[in-house]
Scaffold this motif. Structure first.
Motif, short mmCIF file in Angstrom:
data_model
loop_
_atom_site.label_atom_id
_atom_site.label_comp_id
_atom_site.label_asym_id
_atom_site.label_seq_id
_atom_site.Cartn_x
_atom_site.Cartn_y
_atom_site.Cartn_z
N CYS A 176 -9.12 9.77 -1.49
CA CYS A 176 -9.52 8.43 -1.96
C CYS A 176 -8.34 7.50 -2.19
O CYS A 176 -8.52 6.29 -2.28
CB CYS A 176 -10.35 8.55 -3.24
N THR A 177 -7.14 8.04 -2.32
CA THR A 177 -5.97 7.20 -2.53
C THR A 177 -5.08 7.19 -1.28
O THR A 177 -4.98 6.17 -0.60
CB THR A 177 -5.18 7.67 -3.76
N ALA A 191 -7.13 6.67 2.09
CA ALA A 191 -7.74 5.34 2.08
C ALA A 191 -6.70 4.25 2.33
O ALA A 191 -6.94 3.30 3.08
CB ALA A 191 -8.46 5.10 0.76
N LEU A 192 -5.53 4.37 1.71
CA LEU A 192 -4.49 3.37 1.89
C LEU A 192 -3.89 3.42 3.29
O LEU A 192 -3.62 2.37 3.90
CB LEU A 192 -3.40 3.57 0.84
N ILE A 196 -8.54 1.21 -3.30
CA ILE A 196 -8.81 2.57 -3.77
C ILE A 196 -10.19 2.58 -4.42
O ILE A 196 -10.44 1.91 -5.42
CB ILE A 196 -7.74 3.03 -4.78
N ARG A 197 -11.09 3.33 -3.82
CA ARG A 197 -12.45 3.44 -4.33
C ARG A 197 -12.81 4.92 -4.45
O ARG A 197 -12.20 5.77 -3.81
CB ARG A 197 -13.46 2.76 -3.39
N VAL A 218 -3.22 9.39 -10.11
CA VAL A 218 -4.42 8.72 -9.60
C VAL A 218 -4.62 7.37 -10.29
O VAL A 218 -4.90 6.36 -9.65
CB VAL A 218 -5.67 9.60 -9.79
N TYR A 267 -4.41 3.20 -8.81
CA TYR A 267 -5.70 2.51 -8.90
C TYR A 267 -5.59 1.25 -9.76
O TYR A 267 -6.08 0.18 -9.37
CB TYR A 267 -6.77 3.44 -9.49
N ASP A 278 0.82 -1.22 0.00
CA ASP A 278 0.00 0.00 0.00
C ASP A 278 0.85 1.26 0.00
O ASP A 278 0.52 2.24 -0.68
CB ASP A 278 -0.95 -0.01 1.20
N SER A 287 -3.56 -1.44 -7.97
CA SER A 287 -4.33 -2.02 -6.86
C SER A 287 -5.44 -2.93 -7.37
O SER A 287 -5.62 -4.04 -6.87
CB SER A 287 -4.93 -0.89 -6.02
#
Length: 283
Positions: free
Chosen positions: A193-194, A197-198, A122-123, A106, A110, A70, A113
């Motif tokens: 979000c990246t 989130a990680l 990553i969502r 980005v 993504y 991650d 992952s």
């Protein structure tokens, strides 16, 4: 050590925190100090610490999610962004370069992952927690009001509006409007979000949020938010993380950011065109 999971860790492992901190500290090296070799060393040190953390199993509970994996996704994004100067320019080539580099920062984590590691770390949860309540709508109004009160004083009195190019024609003003908005959306895709989130997969929210703020604020510094700008951007970055935790809505944090950036855009136009928007602001 407590198990980590997709919604966030429960305890701070000092070695995990150290690895994540070193990776995030590469951002001010890249974007504030602009010393690429120092940023690279910090990234490598953080990833080395992650490797040790992943191999160690002090309580007989194997980590379900690889910290090295991650943090390497965050490192990839940081390295991609560091490949160019973040000085704001509005010519066609600069806009294209910004789009490709920031988009890649980005897209690459993504894709790796999702299709290499085959997980959903990553969502981009656009709708999130459903309808916005009174608190959410009230905060949108407050963002506009606070931006109107604070941002003109910051940009004009400090002179940081000069970090952005002169916009004195309709074409340049339109380009600035699109650019400010596009970067604002990107900020939430990457930092929240990246990166956030990680980090949350390995650290409690109270630790992960300040770490993502380090990266967020460092990027904004090179983009132009200098002088005493961090006094504004640090709270903003932390609040965006907290708002996302509460709403689970990318749409909401993007809306907050775009409202803030709408005021930024108007102030930049105001700063470069004395007399044009004098009636709109107090400064």
């Amino acid at each position: 050590m407590a198990r980590t999971h997709a919604t966030g860790a429960t305890r701070v492992d000092p070695l995990v925190l150290a690895g994540a901190l070193l990776v995030c500290l590469s951002a001010p090296a890249f974007y504030v100090l602009r010393v690429w070799w120092l940023g690279a060393i910090l990234l490598l040190a953080g990833l080395a610490g992650a490797v040790v953390a992943d191999r160690r199993d002090p309580e007989g509970i194997r980590r379900e999610i690889g910290l090295t994996r991650d943090l390497s996704l965050i490192a990839a994004g940081l390295l991609i962004v560091s490949s160019m100067s973040l000085e704001a320019k509005l010519d066609n080539l600069s806009i294209l370069r910004f789009g490709l580099v920031l988009g890649g920062a980005v897209a690459v984590p993504y894709v790796i992952s999702r299709f290499v590691y085959r997980d959903h770390a990553i969502r981009f949860p656009w709708r999130g927690g459903g309808r916005w309540g009174r608190l959410q709508w009230g905060w949108l109004v407050a963002v506009l009001a606070l931006g109107w009160l604070i941002l003109p004083f910051y940009f004009i009195s400090s002179g940081v509006y000069l970090n952005w190019p002169v916009v004195d024609t309709p074409d340049l003003i339109a380009r600035l409007f699109v650019g400010v908005g596009a970067v604002g959306i990107w900020d939430e895709l990457f930092f929240i979000c990246t990166v956030f989130a990680l980090l949350r997969r390995h650290l409690p929210d109270a630790a992960a949020n300040p770490l993502q703020a380090i990266v967020f604020v460092s990027f904004l510094w090179e983009l132009g938010y200098r002088e005493w700008g961090p006094l504004l951007t640090i709270p903003f970055a932390l609040l965006q993380g907290l708002i996302f935790l509460r709403t689970r809505s990318l749409a909401y944090v993007v809306t907050v950011h775009l409202l803030f950036d709408a005021v930024v855009f108007a102030v930049l136009v105001h700063g470069h065109n004395p007399g044009l928007l004098d009636g709109l602001f107090l400064v």
